[in-house]
Design a protein around this motif. Structure first.
Motif, short mmCIF file in Angstrom:
data_model
loop_
_atom_site.label_atom_id
_atom_site.label_comp_id
_atom_site.label_asym_id
_atom_site.label_seq_id
_atom_site.Cartn_x
_atom_site.Cartn_y
_atom_site.Cartn_z
N ALA A 151 0.74 -1.23 0.05
CA ALA A 151 0.24 0.43 0.08
C ALA A 151 0.92 1.30 -0.13
N SER A 152 1.97 1.57 0.55
CA SER A 152 3.63 2.08 0.43
C SER A 152 3.95 2.87 -1.47
N ILE A 153 3.94 1.52 -1.52
CA ILE A 153 5.13 1.61 -2.50
C ILE A 153 4.86 0.98 -4.23
N GLY A 154 3.32 -0.07 -3.46
CA GLY A 154 2.64 -0.45 -4.94
C GLY A 154 3.01 -2.04 -5.10
N GLY A 212 10.72 5.39 -12.21
CA GLY A 212 12.33 5.64 -10.74
C GLY A 212 12.02 7.94 -10.26
N ALA A 213 11.99 7.89 -11.43
CA ALA A 213 11.80 9.29 -11.26
C ALA A 213 10.36 9.99 -10.99
N GLU A 214 9.49 9.58 -10.92
CA GLU A 214 7.60 9.92 -10.73
C GLU A 214 7.85 10.13 -9.78
N PRO A 215 6.71 10.99 -9.39
CA PRO A 215 6.22 11.46 -8.40
C PRO A 215 5.43 9.98 -7.49
N PRO A 216 5.90 9.84 -6.01
CA PRO A 216 5.55 8.51 -5.49
C PRO A 216 4.48 8.60 -5.61
N PRO A 235 8.39 11.19 1.40
CA PRO A 235 8.50 10.76 -0.57
C PRO A 235 10.48 9.74 -0.30
N THR A 236 11.55 10.79 -0.14
CA THR A 236 12.19 9.84 -0.29
C THR A 236 12.89 8.36 0.27
N THR A 237 12.36 8.17 1.05
CA THR A 237 11.73 6.94 1.85
C THR A 237 11.93 5.99 1.00
N GLN A 238 10.31 6.20 1.09
CA GLN A 238 9.63 5.92 -0.74
C GLN A 238 10.60 5.27 -1.81
N ARG A 239 11.47 6.27 -2.10
CA ARG A 239 12.01 5.94 -3.13
C ARG A 239 13.22 4.64 -2.77
N VAL A 240 14.12 5.29 -1.60
CA VAL A 240 14.54 4.23 -0.81
C VAL A 240 14.39 2.48 -0.63
N ALA A 241 12.86 2.40 -0.48
CA ALA A 241 11.96 2.22 -0.01
C ALA A 241 11.67 0.53 -1.56
N THR A 242 11.67 1.98 -2.51
CA THR A 242 11.47 0.45 -4.07
C THR A 242 12.72 0.03 -4.13
N LEU A 243 13.84 0.82 -4.15
CA LEU A 243 15.20 0.25 -4.42
C LEU A 243 15.42 -1.01 -3.39
N GLY A 244 14.82 -0.78 -2.39
CA GLY A 244 15.86 -2.09 -1.34
C GLY A 244 14.46 -3.17 -1.77
N VAL A 245 13.39 -3.16 -1.70
CA VAL A 245 12.58 -4.20 -1.99
C VAL A 245 13.00 -4.69 -3.11
#
Length: 240
Positions: free
Chosen positions: A22-25, A152-156, A215-225
């Motif tokens: 629900a947070s990052i899709g 990755g460059a799109e708004p969260p 948003p920054t945390t979501q970006r990091v989470a996306t890469l981490g997941v």
């Protein structure tokens, strides 16, 4: 392990995965699949795919105001050949070589996203991501990493909506193709009800605090997941 402990464990794992999704899709099946393969193998792949698709559809509905339908259409059109190819290849060479290829692909994509400027969402980039997501969906039950990295460059919110909506569509396509290729596997859907409480719990928690992740945390989470998905696929494939 008692049935009660197993059910509680499944519920907690699905709840955590649904919250992340629900947070990052995406992210539900990254947590559910390895746990289920160890303790409840009948949950994989069809019940896990169905609950993943349902959660993705609900996330996409919540973010429907941010969904670019042209982007979803492109992901669907390019994802369908990936799904068909994945189902076909699985019957020829098996899932292990495909999982290795998928894991390597995602790791490379993560590395490029970390060390290079984020690639903008262009038709060619999105098309490749759609095909890769379809291929991964039909071979590993994972749909999110390629799309999330391509956007990755799109708004969260826009990225989350696209990842969730494409995940729901690709899950449906994978289930349809899988049912045609392996119709006897549909009997495992009787295990689906044990996953629903956890999904509902995770979505409720995410609804209560929708802006808890910056948003920054979501970006990091996306890469981490995404990296976690790749490592999971490689570990399962290489260690059996």
């Amino acid at each position: 392990m008692t049935v009660f402990v197993l059910l509680v464990g499944l519920t907690l794992v699905v709840a955590a995965g649904a919250y992340v999704q629900a947070s990052i899709g995406f992210g539900l099946n990254l947590l559910l699949v390895p746990f289920a393969l160890l303790l409840a193998p009948h949950v994989v792949p069809l019940p896990a795919l169905v609950v993943n698709g349902a959660v993705s559809a609900l996330v996409a509905r919540t973010d429907r105001g941010h969904l670019d339908r042209r982007l979803l259409w492109l992901l669907t059109v390019t994802g369908l050949p990936g799904v068909v190819l994945g189902v076909f290849l699985s019957t020829i060479i098996g899932a292990r070589p495909l999982a290795v290829c998928g894991g390597v692909f995602v790791l490379v994509a993560v590395a490029l996203s970390v060390h290079e400027p984020v690639v903008r969402a262009r038709p060619a980039t999105v098309g490749v991501a759609g095909f890769a997501a379809g291929l991964l969906a039909s071979t590993t039950a994972l749909t999110g990493p390629p799309v999330a990295l391509a956007l990755g460059a799109e708004p969260p919110a826009r990225r989350r909506a696209a990842v969730a909506a494409s995940g729901a569509v690709l899950t449906a396509l994978t289930l349809a193709c899988g049912a045609i290729a392996h119709p006897t596997a549909l009997s495992t859907l009787r295990w689906l009800p044990v996953l629903i409480p956890g999904a509902a719990l995770g979505l409720f928690a995410a609804h209560r605090s929708p802006d808890a992740i910056p948003p920054t945390t979501q970006r990091v989470a996306t890469l981490g997941v995404s990296a976690a998905a790749a490592l999971l696929l490689l570990t399962r494939a290489l260690l059996g």
